[in-house]
Enzyme design. Structure first.
Site, PDB file in Angstrom:
ATOM      1  N   HIS A 307       0.860  -1.194   0.000  1.00 36.48           N
ATOM      2  CA  HIS A 307       0.000   0.000   0.000  1.00 36.48           C
ATOM      3  C   HIS A 307       0.890   1.236   0.000  1.00 36.48           C
ATOM      4  O   HIS A 307       1.909   1.282   0.697  1.00 36.48           O
ATOM      5  CB  HIS A 307      -0.906  -0.006   1.234  1.00 36.48           C
ATOM      6  CG  HIS A 307      -2.055   0.944   1.150  1.00 36.48           C
ATOM      7  ND1 HIS A 307      -1.923   2.303   1.362  1.00 36.48           N
ATOM      8  CD2 HIS A 307      -3.374   0.732   0.882  1.00 36.48           C
ATOM      9  CE1 HIS A 307      -3.107   2.879   1.229  1.00 36.48           C
ATOM     10  NE2 HIS A 307      -3.997   1.962   0.938  1.00 36.48           N
ATOM     11  N   ASP A 365      -7.861  -3.888  -0.257  1.00 36.95           N
ATOM     12  CA  ASP A 365      -8.458  -4.002  -1.587  1.00 36.95           C
ATOM     13  C   ASP A 365      -8.451  -5.443  -2.077  1.00 36.95           C
ATOM     14  O   ASP A 365      -9.378  -5.877  -2.767  1.00 36.95           O
ATOM     15  CB  ASP A 365      -7.696  -3.111  -2.581  1.00 36.95           C
ATOM     16  CG  ASP A 365      -7.751  -1.644  -2.201  1.00 36.95           C
ATOM     17  OD1 ASP A 365      -8.866  -1.153  -1.960  1.00 36.95           O
ATOM     18  OD2 ASP A 365      -6.697  -1.006  -2.121  1.00 36.95           O
TER      19      ASP A 365
END
Length: 431
Positions: A307, A365
């Site tokens: 991320h 995600d």
């Protein structure tokens, strides 16, 4: 915000300017550069990656430590022990609600879930195959044409009414986008259902038979909303604040946020995960793609791992991982080829030294994309669901910005690199 001394900037021929340094309740100190303009110079910070554009008491992120707090509460605690309605109250009001406050808040939201009947005519103007986010940008922005009785941004009561309307109606609009895409009749909201269950009902129920929400799936969807409710000053939130700084109405500001979220670099990450899983195709192909991900000369990268904010484990991912397995168990999908493929990628990322050393852990995600697919939500709706969860964060940030006496209309400066002054010439003299 408290003073923590000063920084001294030296420039030119021994000139200097004192810049105050401030500390928040947690996180790094900031240097107040507002007086820098008096020197005739400005800072250069593409993407504002080293610039605090506001002070905020809503959300705190420490990417290095892997922390995400809503109003001081760790996201893991809220996702495990609260539900989305309680988190919405917390974000909007700053404190967790009492039992009475919770009941009144939820009842208020339920009474505003319907949209003006004329608003349904808007959908007929879109092609059936229009992307749900394209429709949402238009329809959410159009709410100001139907609910203009409480649009005074200087009136705290009007701002609260608009917040309630947005929080209540965006799920209805998102579900209507899906129904219009698929040619199914719109399903009116049901006030006897929870916020998450009501959305799933509006998505998947039919007038032909009774719809009974699955509590495991409802809880999973509720957690997705909670984990996406706010994420500090990201691109879409900053867009909402910038639009709001001009005095634009809240519906227009949230529509601007939806437009920013639509960008694949922001809200499309979980959609990209599913597209990549489809590209890999089968568990037997995983090794080949893992090798490509490790090859520094190959531009390929695995979506859903690592991320840009969290340099450690994404604090939302652990909760989402648990939720993902709960959903797969409930629906008996562990043998589905796509999910087997995803779980094999997860296993490698959590065990392989390459991924561990680079801290390329599965992020929120990765898991939310898998869960949304398991719930039957099509990939085209993933970013719309993200917008549904983020609406409460956007409206909270907007309200804080409007209430901040130090906030001014956004006006970033620039480093101009175009032509210097030159004089116009008649066309016959232009070489």
């Amino acid at each position: 915000m408290k003073s923590n001394g000063k920084a001294v900037l030296t420039y030119g021929d021994g000139k200097s300017v004192d810049l105050p340094v401030y500390s928040g309740t947690t996180g790094p100190d900031v240097i107040d550069i507002r007086s820098l303009g008096q020197t005739g110079m400005f800072t250069y910070d593409p993407g504002f990656l080293a610039t605090a554009s506001c002070q905020s008491a809503i959300t705190f992120i420490d990417g290095d430590a892997g922390l995400l707090y809503y109003r001081g509460y760790p996201i893991e605690q809220l996702a495990q022990n609260s539900d989305f309605m309680e988190v919405c109250y917390l974000l909007l009001n700053g404190e967790l609600p009492t039992k009475t406050q919770r009941a009144a808040f939820e009842n208020n939201i339920r009474r505003h879930t319907m949209v003006h009947d004329q608003l349904t005519n808007f959908f007929k103007g879109f092609r059936r195959d229009a992307h749900p986010m394209a429709v949402m940008v238009g329809v959410v922005g159009a709410l100001s044409a139907f609910y203009h009785d409480a649009l005074s941004i200087t009136n705290a009561e009007h701002r609260a009414i608009s917040a309630t309307r947005l929080l209540a109606k965006v799920p209805t609009i998102a579900a209507m986008c899906y129904r219009y895409n698929t040619g199914l009749p719109f399903m009116y909201p049901r006030n006897d259902l929870s916020y998450a269950a009501n959305f799933l009902y509006m998505m998947f129920a039919t007038p032909c038979e009774e719809y009974v929400p699955n509590p495991v799936l409802v809880r999973a969807f509720d957690r997705i909303l909670t984990l996406h409710a706010d994420h500090e000053q990201n691109a879409s939130t900053s867009t909402v604040r910038l639009a709001g700084s001009s005095g634009a109405n809240p519906f227009a500001c949230i529509a601007a946020g939806i437009a920013a979220l639509w960008g694949p670099a922001h809200g499309g990450a979980n959609e990209a995960v599913l597209k990549q899983l489809a590209e890999i195709g089968d568990v037997s192909q995983v090794g080949k793609f893992i090798a490509r991900a490790k090859d520094k000369n190959d531009s390929f990268r695995l979506m859903g791992f690592g991320h840009r904010v969290y340099k450690n484990m994404d604090p939302r991912a652990g909760v989402m991982r648990q939720t993902c397995h709960e959903v797969l168990n409930e629906l008996g999908l562990h043998d589905d080829p796509m999910f087997k493929l995803a779980l094999e990628l997860e296993r490698i990322a959590l065990e392989d030294d390459y991924f561990i050393s680079k801290k390329l852990y599965p992020n929120v995600d990765f898991y939310s994309g898998i869960v949304l697919r398991a719930l039957g939500i099509p990939v085209s709706m993933f970013t719309a669901v993200f917008a549904l969860g983020r609406t409460v964060g956007w409206i909270t940030q907007w309200n804080e910005m409007i209430s901040d006496p130090e906030q001014k209309i956004g006006r970033p400066r620039q480093l101009y690199v175009g032509p210097a002054k030159r004089d116009w010439m008649p066309v016959e003299r232009r070489g």
